[in-house]
Design an enzyme around this catalytic site. Structure first.
Site, PDB file in Angstrom:
ATOM      1  N   ASP A  46       0.197  -3.124  15.829  1.00  0.00           N
ATOM      2  CA  ASP A  46      -0.817  -3.773  14.983  1.00  0.00           C
ATOM      3  C   ASP A  46      -2.222  -3.362  15.402  1.00  0.00           C
ATOM      4  OD1 ASP A  46      -1.668  -5.404  12.939  1.00  0.00           O
ATOM      5  OD2 ASP A  46      -1.540  -7.263  14.101  1.00  0.00           O
ATOM      6  N   HIS A  74      -4.247   4.240  10.423  1.00  0.00           N
ATOM      7  CA  HIS A  74      -2.790   4.464  10.369  1.00  0.00           C
ATOM      8  C   HIS A  74      -2.468   5.880  10.866  1.00  0.00           C
ATOM      9  CE1 HIS A  74      -2.443   0.682   8.439  1.00  0.00           C
ATOM     10  NE2 HIS A  74      -2.888   1.059   7.263  1.00  0.00           N
ATOM     11  N   ARG A  92      -9.159   2.342   6.206  1.00  0.00           N
ATOM     12  CA  ARG A  92      -8.002   1.835   6.954  1.00  0.00           C
ATOM     13  C   ARG A  92      -6.945   2.917   7.227  1.00  0.00           C
ATOM     14  NH1 ARG A  92      -7.173  -3.525   7.434  1.00  0.00           N
ATOM     15  NH2 ARG A  92      -4.940  -3.180   7.453  1.00  0.00           N
ATOM     16  N   SER A 106       6.185  -4.096   7.122  1.00  0.00           N
ATOM     17  CA  SER A 106       6.950  -5.312   6.834  1.00  0.00           C
ATOM     18  C   SER A 106       7.130  -5.488   5.330  1.00  0.00           C
ATOM     19  CB  SER A 106       6.227  -6.536   7.406  1.00  0.00           C
ATOM     20  OG  SER A 106       5.080  -6.835   6.635  1.00  0.00           O
ATOM     21  N   THR A 107       8.089  -6.324   4.959  1.00  0.00           N
ATOM     22  CA  THR A 107       8.281  -6.644   3.539  1.00  0.00           C
ATOM     23  C   THR A 107       6.978  -7.196   2.962  1.00  0.00           C
ATOM     24  OG1 THR A 107      10.593  -7.113   3.976  1.00  0.00           O
ATOM     25  CG2 THR A 107       9.699  -8.006   1.951  1.00  0.00           C
ATOM     26  N   LEU A 138      17.130   8.757  23.739  1.00  0.00           N
ATOM     27  CA  LEU A 138      16.461   7.532  23.276  1.00  0.00           C
ATOM     28  C   LEU A 138      16.894   7.251  21.851  1.00  0.00           C
ATOM     29  CD1 LEU A 138      14.078   5.379  23.683  1.00  0.00           C
ATOM     30  CD2 LEU A 138      12.666   6.999  22.427  1.00  0.00           C
ATOM     31  N   ARG A 182      -8.305  -2.522  11.981  1.00  0.00           N
ATOM     32  CA  ARG A 182      -9.489  -2.891  12.765  1.00  0.00           C
ATOM     33  C   ARG A 182     -10.036  -1.695  13.533  1.00  0.00           C
ATOM     34  NH1 ARG A 182      -6.570  -7.877  15.280  1.00  0.00           N
ATOM     35  NH2 ARG A 182      -4.890  -6.923  14.062  1.00  0.00           N
TER      36      ARG A 182
END
Ligand code: IPE
Ligand code: IPE
Ligand code: MG
Length: 247
Positions: free
Chosen positions: A24, A41, A37, A69-70, A135, A28
């Site tokens: 998250d 990302h 924004r 997320s949904t 992994l 910001r």
């Protein structure tokens, strides 16, 4: 510094087998720099690489990253399409490196909601990394913890109504078998970046006894050093699972 904390945590032993991260703070990070924004990302992809490589160095077996997320479907269409393009880019650009690092990628969530191109990219990276042994990387996309639990309940109810399952046989193990995370252990450690003190509908079933580490670092600034600090923090925890400490 990086090698110090890595050697310290390897010396301590007890590296968590499964680490989950709520990535998250991208928005910001961008905002603080006067950038759109999506720039945050994009920068966040570097941190994904850091988390993957750091996990391999530390010997973490499973890394689960909450990427979308949904509820994130409710964001402006432009941001959603930027995120989906980044996912496609990640799948294309990182695939060769992930294969050579021995990473097996699974993308988990309501994948039917993804567009054709994104879906194709996601299927491609899963197929090409299937032999990875160092992994397991779970990318949670279009994922909701509540939806996952509802979906599992629906699947079990269907087995009961088809006469294939006796309701008395439903137990935690059987329920767990209906979740996206079937077959692997619950996270030992959850990391959330950007300082928010909440779960945001992530792995509600699986986090029952997970240790939580919240860092104010914004996701694009997250490096393997931050991962190692979180692992060291985890090693100092006493996990009681409801029992009392033996003296
Ligand atoms: C995390 O960063 C990425 C996603 C949720 C897709 P955010 O986009 O939530 O960034 P903030 O929280 O607004 O800073
Ligand atoms: C959680 O972050 C979802 C992901 C990191 C993918 P959000 O930014 O969507 O969560 P809230 O809105 O702050 O709870
Ligand atoms: Mg956020």
């Amino acid at each position: 510094m990086v090698t110090d904390s890595l050697s310290q945590l390897l010396k301590n032993g007890d590296v968590p087998s499964h680490v989950a991260i709520i990535m998250d703070g991208n928005g910001r990070w961008a905002q603080q720099r006067g950038l759109p924004r999506h720039a945050g990302h994009r920068e966040g992809m570097k941190s994904v690489r850091e988390a993957v490589e750091g996990s391999i160095q530390a010997g973490v077996g499973i890394l689960t990253l909450f990427a979308f997320s949904t509820e994130n479907w409710k964001r402006p269409p432009r941001e959603i399409s930027a995120l989906m393009s980044l996912l496609e880019l990640y799948a294309r650009k990182e695939k060769a490196d992930l294969v050579s690092q021995g990473v097996e990628v699974k993308v988990l969530g309501e994948l039917d909601r993804l567009g054709t191109l994104t879906r194709r990219a996601v299927d491609g990276i899963m197929e090409d990394t299937v032999v990875g042994k160092s992994l397991r990387l779970n990318l949670m996309i279009s994922y909701s913890g509540r939806e996952e639990i509802v979906g599992a309940s629906r699947a079990l109810a269907r087995e009961v109504s088809d006469g294939r399952l006796d309701p008395d046989e439903i137990d935690e193990a059987r329920f767990q078998d209906m979740l996206f995370t079937r077959g692997f252990p619950d996270p030992d450690l959850l990391i959330r970046t950007s300082g928010e003190m909440r779960i945001s509908n992530f792995m509600l079933w699986q986090l029952a006894y997970t240790e939580i580490h919240i860092t104010p670092v914004l996701w694009p600034d997250f490096t393997r050093q931050h991962l190692f600090s979180a692992l060291l923090d985890f090693q100092g925890r006493e996990r009681r699972f409801g029992r009392v400490t033996s003296s």
